[in-house]
Design an enzyme around this catalytic site. Sequence first.
Site, mmCIF file in Angstrom:
data_model
loop_
_atom_site.group_PDB
_atom_site.id
_atom_site.type_symbol
_atom_site.label_atom_id
_atom_site.label_comp_id
_atom_site.label_asym_id
_atom_site.label_seq_id
_atom_site.Cartn_x
_atom_site.Cartn_y
_atom_site.Cartn_z
ATOM 1 N N ARG A 1 -5.719 -39.021 41.978
ATOM 2 C CA ARG A 1 -6.423 -37.781 42.316
ATOM 3 C C ARG A 1 -5.633 -36.635 41.718
ATOM 4 O O ARG A 1 -4.401 -36.599 41.836
ATOM 5 C CB ARG A 1 -6.482 -37.642 43.841
ATOM 6 C CG ARG A 1 -7.286 -36.451 44.308
ATOM 7 C CD ARG A 1 -7.147 -36.243 45.817
ATOM 8 N NE ARG A 1 -6.119 -35.272 46.115
ATOM 9 C CZ ARG A 1 -5.986 -34.650 47.295
ATOM 10 N NH1 ARG A 1 -6.809 -34.917 48.285
ATOM 11 N NH2 ARG A 1 -5.023 -33.777 47.503
ATOM 12 N N TRP B 1 -11.653 -24.121 54.199
ATOM 13 C CA TRP B 1 -10.364 -24.552 53.643
ATOM 14 C C TRP B 1 -10.475 -26.002 53.228
ATOM 15 O O TRP B 1 -10.164 -26.496 52.297
ATOM 16 C CB TRP B 1 -9.219 -24.434 54.670
ATOM 17 C CG TRP B 1 -7.938 -24.876 54.056
ATOM 18 C CD1 TRP B 1 -7.195 -24.199 53.110
ATOM 19 C CD2 TRP B 1 -7.248 -26.115 54.257
ATOM 20 N NE1 TRP B 1 -6.102 -24.946 52.739
ATOM 21 C CE2 TRP B 1 -6.112 -26.128 53.427
ATOM 22 C CE3 TRP B 1 -7.497 -27.230 55.084
ATOM 23 C CZ2 TRP B 1 -5.211 -27.198 53.377
ATOM 24 C CZ3 TRP B 1 -6.605 -28.298 55.036
ATOM 25 C CH2 TRP B 1 -5.464 -28.283 54.189
ATOM 26 N N TYR C 1 -5.269 -25.680 47.629
ATOM 27 C CA TYR C 1 -5.215 -26.944 48.363
ATOM 28 C C TYR C 1 -4.714 -28.086 47.472
ATOM 29 O O TYR C 1 -5.122 -28.201 46.318
ATOM 30 C CB TYR C 1 -6.621 -27.316 48.883
ATOM 31 C CG TYR C 1 -6.718 -28.761 49.258
ATOM 32 C CD1 TYR C 1 -6.198 -29.192 50.466
ATOM 33 C CD2 TYR C 1 -7.250 -29.698 48.378
ATOM 34 C CE1 TYR C 1 -6.223 -30.538 50.793
ATOM 35 C CE2 TYR C 1 -7.281 -31.041 48.698
ATOM 36 C CZ TYR C 1 -6.756 -31.453 49.908
ATOM 37 O OH TYR C 1 -6.769 -32.785 50.237
ATOM 38 N N HIS D 1 -12.710 -30.193 48.680
ATOM 39 C CA HIS D 1 -12.360 -29.736 50.034
ATOM 40 C C HIS D 1 -13.381 -28.744 50.613
ATOM 41 O O HIS D 1 -13.012 -27.702 51.165
ATOM 42 C CB HIS D 1 -10.938 -29.145 50.044
ATOM 43 C CG HIS D 1 -10.121 -29.620 51.212
ATOM 44 N ND1 HIS D 1 -9.706 -28.783 52.204
ATOM 45 C CD2 HIS D 1 -9.654 -30.852 51.533
ATOM 46 C CE1 HIS D 1 -9.008 -29.481 53.104
ATOM 47 N NE2 HIS D 1 -8.960 -30.733 52.718
ATOM 48 N N GLU E 1 -14.430 -37.430 55.353
ATOM 49 C CA GLU E 1 -13.150 -37.430 56.073
ATOM 50 C C GLU E 1 -13.211 -36.646 57.382
ATOM 51 O O GLU E 1 -12.391 -36.871 58.252
ATOM 52 C CB GLU E 1 -12.004 -36.935 55.182
ATOM 53 C CG GLU E 1 -12.045 -35.459 54.861
ATOM 54 C CD GLU E 1 -10.914 -35.025 53.949
ATOM 55 O OE1 GLU E 1 -10.556 -35.783 53.040
ATOM 56 O OE2 GLU E 1 -10.391 -33.923 54.150
ATOM 57 N N GLU F 1 -14.888 -35.196 45.698
ATOM 58 C CA GLU F 1 -14.874 -35.396 47.148
ATOM 59 C C GLU F 1 -15.220 -34.097 47.855
ATOM 60 O O GLU F 1 -14.746 -33.019 47.441
ATOM 61 C CB GLU F 1 -13.459 -35.863 47.489
ATOM 62 C CG GLU F 1 -13.120 -35.940 48.930
ATOM 63 C CD GLU F 1 -11.637 -36.318 49.093
ATOM 64 O OE1 GLU F 1 -11.066 -37.003 48.209
ATOM 65 O OE2 GLU F 1 -11.056 -35.915 50.101
ATOM 66 N N ARG G 1 -16.157 -41.816 53.191
ATOM 67 C CA ARG G 1 -14.696 -41.676 53.285
ATOM 68 C C ARG G 1 -14.174 -41.462 54.709
ATOM 69 O O ARG G 1 -13.153 -40.791 54.896
ATOM 70 C CB ARG G 1 -14.244 -40.492 52.423
ATOM 71 C CG ARG G 1 -14.330 -40.688 50.947
ATOM 72 C CD ARG G 1 -13.589 -39.593 50.221
ATOM 73 N NE ARG G 1 -12.169 -39.653 50.415
ATOM 74 C CZ ARG G 1 -11.480 -38.859 51.228
ATOM 75 N NH1 ARG G 1 -12.067 -37.932 51.933
ATOM 76 N NH2 ARG G 1 -10.185 -38.997 51.323
ATOM 77 N N GLU H 1 -7.446 -44.118 49.913
ATOM 78 C CA GLU H 1 -6.477 -43.050 49.641
ATOM 79 C C GLU H 1 -5.096 -43.500 50.121
ATOM 80 O O GLU H 1 -4.960 -44.045 51.214
ATOM 81 C CB GLU H 1 -6.895 -41.782 50.386
ATOM 82 C CG GLU H 1 -5.982 -40.596 50.128
ATOM 83 C CD GLU H 1 -6.463 -39.325 50.848
ATOM 84 O OE1 GLU H 1 -7.265 -39.424 51.782
ATOM 85 O OE2 GLU H 1 -6.012 -38.236 50.446
ATOM 86 N N ASP I 1 -10.574 -33.625 44.712
ATOM 87 C CA ASP I 1 -11.027 -33.200 46.047
ATOM 88 C C ASP I 1 -11.411 -31.714 45.996
ATOM 89 O O ASP I 1 -10.564 -30.868 45.681
ATOM 90 C CB ASP I 1 -9.891 -33.421 47.052
ATOM 91 C CG ASP I 1 -10.328 -33.236 48.495
ATOM 92 O OD1 ASP I 1 -11.477 -32.799 48.727
ATOM 93 O OD2 ASP I 1 -9.513 -33.529 49.390
HETATM 94 O O1 KDG Z 1 -5.555 -32.876 58.009
HETATM 95 C C1 KDG Z 1 -6.366 -32.551 56.924
HETATM 96 C C2 KDG Z 1 -6.040 -33.455 55.753
HETATM 97 O O2 KDG Z 1 -6.110 -34.800 56.133
HETATM 98 C C3 KDG Z 1 -6.969 -33.224 54.596
HETATM 99 O O3 KDG Z 1 -6.924 -31.877 54.232
HETATM 100 C C4 KDG Z 1 -6.524 -34.084 53.431
HETATM 101 O O4 KDG Z 1 -8.550 -33.647 52.248
HETATM 102 C C5 KDG Z 1 -7.620 -34.376 52.473
HETATM 103 C C6 KDG Z 1 -7.544 -35.642 51.747
HETATM 104 O O5 KDG Z 1 -8.490 -35.929 51.005
HETATM 105 O O6 KDG Z 1 -6.574 -36.362 51.916
HETATM 106 MG MG MG Z 2 -10.131 -34.681 51.232
#
Ligand code: KDG
Ligand code: MG
Length: 404
Positions: free
Chosen positions: A147, A404, A159, A214, A264, A238, A285, A341, A212
Amino acid sequence: MKIDKAEVIVTSPGRNYVTLRITSDTGVTGLGDATLNGRELSVVSYLRDHVCPQLIGKDASRITDLWEYLYKGAYWRRGPVTMTAIAAVDCALWDILGKATERPVHELLGGAVRDGVLVYGHASGRTLDDLLRDVGHYLGAGYRAVRVQAAIPGLDSTYGIHHDGTGHTYEPADGRYPTENVWDTAAYLRFAPEMMAAVRETYGYDFHLLHDVHHRLTPREAAKLGKSLEPFDLFWIEDATPAEDQRAFELVRSHTVTPLAVGEIFNSIWDCHELISRRLVDYIRCSVSHAGGITHLRRIFDLAALYGVRTGSHGAGDLSPVSLASALQLDIAVPNFGIQEYMGHLSPAEEVFMTHYRFEDGYLKPGDRPGLGVEIDEDAAARYPYEPRSLPINRLRDGTMHDW
Ligand code: KDG
Ligand code: MG
């Protein structure tokens, strides 16, 4: 085999982790990860005050019945706190059943259907050169999937950029208040294809490339990103757009063939079923410790299998080694597995959690210890007391709160 004890252990060896330990009247112990990053103590209370007392005296081998007892018995269904607590109980009971029958959990789930679990590592950099070096590090270490995240020019913090080559992003030490980052979507959409082009030009196409987003884009922006990344043949993007609005994925899907991954922050099959059954995503995921444990995640994976959707479980370092061990037991046993992951855990987590999974040639192998194959050292855990921490937040340049 009755449940004799249920205890919650809170520790912070590098990061905060909450672990549920259940002991049977035959002396067998099982572990479940109950960590909910940034909201850890809410799960501690849910377990200690509400769940643990109800477990005492119950039959430890009636795993599905206990799952239903906690889910339906709470009346207030779903939600990350409830489902993390139920997941911890579920994984601990699978661990006990495995140890009591002297079988690794994956054998109780039907046995391994592959030799290893394909994992992706996290490369990142403050500059493109740093990122390229880091991708080289992962490929050199044998990873087959990486990633990539890099700081966006003009923004101070983005991030996924890790520190000190650890693969981890940090929250501040006094984390009662989140740090605030500034986000600029236009700058990101310009930069992302440049980043992927640099990675593919340097290292070619002979490995899986992931990214990602996010949850930061609108559906139209996500569609534009997906299209702009098509030449770089990504394994997935993602969380391209927030998934509360699931129909939004129709728009993204109809404009790009870049594969989409999501899940997630989901915690039940009900969060997934529309996206899966309408084939709006390619990878689901959810994590084993936020989506109801092995019992419930397996249901999600089975639903996904009906629609050709593959798995890609969340495995960030804020989920404990107990979570990763649990995920691997399931990953190795489900036919529609996609990828896992693997961020690893900060030192000194290895003093507290003794694991038996091992990385080999781009794959994780869960090992063949009975149960989940992970133990906790309570004395070591006590050396690392809980530290309040929050996840960061994002604001647009004008101060508006953003995802975020
Ligand atoms: O606690 C939040 C994290 O697990 C997250 O921000 C991590 O997006 C994430 C990832 O894909 O691992
Ligand atoms: Mg993520």
